[in-house]
Design a protein around this motif. Structure first.
Motif, mmCIF file in Angstrom:
data_model
loop_
_atom_site.group_PDB
_atom_site.id
_atom_site.type_symbol
_atom_site.label_atom_id
_atom_site.label_comp_id
_atom_site.label_asym_id
_atom_site.label_seq_id
_atom_site.Cartn_x
_atom_site.Cartn_y
_atom_site.Cartn_z
ATOM 1 N N GLN A 1 10.368 -17.895 0.212
ATOM 2 C CA GLN A 1 9.103 -17.975 -0.513
ATOM 3 C C GLN A 1 7.928 -17.743 0.429
ATOM 4 O OE1 GLN A 1 8.443 -21.253 -3.317
ATOM 5 N NE2 GLN A 1 6.410 -21.549 -2.432
ATOM 6 N N GLN B 1 7.652 -14.092 1.240
ATOM 7 C CA GLN B 1 7.100 -13.350 0.114
ATOM 8 C C GLN B 1 5.590 -13.562 0.013
ATOM 9 O OE1 GLN B 1 8.848 -14.407 -3.632
ATOM 10 N NE2 GLN B 1 7.663 -12.929 -4.805
ATOM 11 N N GLU B 2 5.161 -14.813 0.171
ATOM 12 C CA GLU B 2 3.731 -15.114 0.135
ATOM 13 C C GLU B 2 2.990 -14.420 1.278
ATOM 14 O OE1 GLU B 2 3.765 -19.316 0.335
ATOM 15 O OE2 GLU B 2 4.118 -19.613 -1.815
ATOM 16 N N GLN B 3 3.631 -14.349 2.445
ATOM 17 C CA GLN B 3 2.985 -13.711 3.585
ATOM 18 C C GLN B 3 2.852 -12.200 3.396
ATOM 19 O OE1 GLN B 3 1.594 -15.384 6.598
ATOM 20 N NE2 GLN B 3 1.557 -16.635 4.749
ATOM 21 N N GLU C 1 -5.052 -17.108 4.927
ATOM 22 C CA GLU C 1 -3.780 -17.294 4.219
ATOM 23 C C GLU C 1 -2.588 -16.796 5.022
ATOM 24 O OE1 GLU C 1 -4.401 -15.201 0.613
ATOM 25 O OE2 GLU C 1 -5.838 -16.645 -0.210
#
Length: 533
Positions: A232, A235-237, A321
């Protein structure tokens, strides 16, 4: 729709500051549910501190921590309580003493009160220790007579005996051999109540139902084991990196448009000034036009500046982020270890020899207390007694990464410490290589005593891998025992380009597989043997 998990631990605006003013946790708010949760995060983020706050060993500086049930903590440094007895480690010492007093004829109400309903305590304790692979351990033995793995398993048995609703385990697999780890995994699988486990042991984290990550002052929870959490995050990165690229493109566009607007405004002002100087219009009209042009230009400048600032803010938000975990990519000098070069021999008491030839990657395993560290120390320091098994070196270019990084001189600068291993190297070249280890700008001139645990680990790696002449044999003694998952990744990164021979002691199978181990040796009471290739 699935219902929300039942809360086991609630953190509300929780902060903790050490007496010297150092902040450990800052306004943490989260809920950890029942079940089994793995707590991960880099060293120094406050994981052990959080466990101690939940257990009530520490009081919050502000905010609240609420445990919805009784809590028991298995601390990371359990083995330091050397004078405690096994019964004390189990938490049954006073009850056991009362039982023995009654058996000897005592009728004191104090003893009966201490025993309560635990008349079968000794039998339950013996059965639980046997389940953990410690069937014959004497309850009166002291911790100093146990191996680190035995002490940790006894402490785990103590948690089971407390019947606490919430058990907190802090790095429980440190110092455990493979057999002890397997026993611990089985206990964890069948644990009936809430578990919160701080660990860098990926195999243990894969047994968890939820993963909580403590990072940058925030605790985020993911429903799944560590591999699911990492997928996860990755994927977010990827999405964050794409969003950052898009925001940077918008910023470039806004900056270009600002330049174009400024160019047009400057051109208009030149024309207006030229008309004014040449008096082509009545003075009043030209002054009005000049004033209107200035007001219009001011509005345009404000608009384009606002757009650029907004674009910059979006870039900063998107950049925040992204994680900036350091990846080590360094070109290492060739240690010149051809395939036929004999590096060392493992010599058994019977005289049979297991040679290590060429750039082999060798794992040395065996039960706790069998003498693996002593054997490696005998390789690096021939004057050290190594026991029945010996290692005979065929090179003097050997470097070792010890379990603890206490070989580093806290008073030295980072740069001087690494240059000691490469005294003839160009200082500028050393600094350039240190940058690949994440040490940039003025950092190489900082004292080692001022560095974080992760930075100290990278200094030790740099000393090892940037030495001149380069080591032909690297020896790593339990390198993952006291490092976080990020440092473990950095170690794997750094060793990816090493072309010499490697001998590593570790019980972490996941870590060994990442190193590309091609020979497994097992040390036991009879000697060392080749397990598999």
């Amino acid at each position: 729709m699935s219902s929300a998990p039942t809360p086991a631990i609630t953190l509300s605006d929780l902060s903790f500051v050490w007496p010297d003013g150092s902040p450990a946790l800052d306004r943490l708010t989260a809920t950890i549910g029942t079940g089994h949760t793995g707590l991960v995060g880099d060293n120094g983020t406050g994981k052990s501190t959080l466990l101690r706050l939940v257990a009530g060993e520490l009081r919050p500086t502000s905010g609240r921590v609420v445990a919805h049930g009784s809590v028991a903590l298995l601390p990371q440094h359990l083995t330091l309580h050397t004078e405690a007895s096994v019964a004390g480690l189990l938490g049954v010492r006073t009850t056991l003493a009362a039982l023995r007093a009654v058996e000897d004829g005592s009728t004191s109400p104090i003893h009966f009160d201490r025993i309560g309903a635990d008349w079968d305590l000794e039998a339950r304790t013996t059965a639980l220790l046997a389940e953990l692979g410690l069937p014959d351990i004497d309850l009166d033995r002291t911790v100093s007579t146990l191996s680190g793995g035995e002490a940790m398993l006894v402490g785990l048995a103590g948690l089971r005996l407390t019947r606490s609703r919430i058990a907190l385990l802090d790095e429980p697999t440190n110092n455990l051999d493979r057999r002890s780890r397997d026993r611990l995994y089985e206990v964890v699988r069948s644990w009936p109540d809430t578990l919160v486990v701080v660990s860098h042991d990926v195999a243990l984290l894969e047994l968890m139902e939820c993963t909580a990550e403590l990072r940058a002052g925030h605790l985020t929870l993911h429903g799944g084991p560590y591999s699911s959490h990492r997928a996860q995050v990755e994927q977010e990165q990827r999405a964050a990196a794409q969003a950052l690229r898009a925001a940077e493109q918008v910023l470039r566009t806004e900056e270009r448009q600002r330049i174009e607007a400024q160019t047009k405004l400057a051109r208009r002002q030149r024309y207006a000034q030229s008309d004014h100087d040449n008096r082509r219009k009545p003075k009043m009209i030209m002054n009005n036009r000049k004033s209107e042009a200035q007001v219009s230009a001011g509005k345009v400048r404000n608009e384009v500046d606002d757009k650029v600032e907004a674009a910059r803010d979006r870039v900063a938000e998107r950049a925040a982020e992204l994680r900036h975990d350091l990846r080590i990519r360094v070109d290492l000098p060739d240690p010149e270890v051809p395939a036929g070069r004999r590096i060392c021999d493992f010599v058994n008491p019977a005289g049979d020899v297991i040679p290590i030839v060429g750039p082999r990657r060798v794992a040395l395993t065996g039960p706790n207390g069998i003498g693996k560290t002593r054997l490696l120390q005998g390789l690096c320091s021939p004057s050290t007694p190594s026991g029945a098994v010996r290692i005979v070196a065929h090179t003097d270019r050997i470097a070792m990464l010890p379990q603890r990084l206490d070989h580093l001189d806290d008073e030295q600068s980072l740069l001087d410490a690494v240059r000691r291993a490469a005294p003839r190297a160009d200082p500028h070249a050393v600094r350039a290589k240190l940058a690949r280890f994440g040490f940039r700008a003025a950092v190489p001139h900082r004292r080692i005593g001022e560095l974080s645990g992760g930075e100290r680990f990278r200094v030790a790696l740099a000393q090892l891998l940037l030495a001149e002449p380069p080591a032909q044999l690297l020896v790593l003694d339990e390198p993952t025992n006291n490092v976080d998952l990020t440092s473990m990744d950095q170690l794997v990164d750094a060793l990816a380009g090493y072309r010499g021979a490697l001998v590593v002691v570790s019980h972490d199978d996941a870590f060994l597989s990442r190193l590309g181990i091609d020979r497994h040796l097992v040390l036991d009471t009879t000697g060392v043997r080749l397990e598999r290739t």
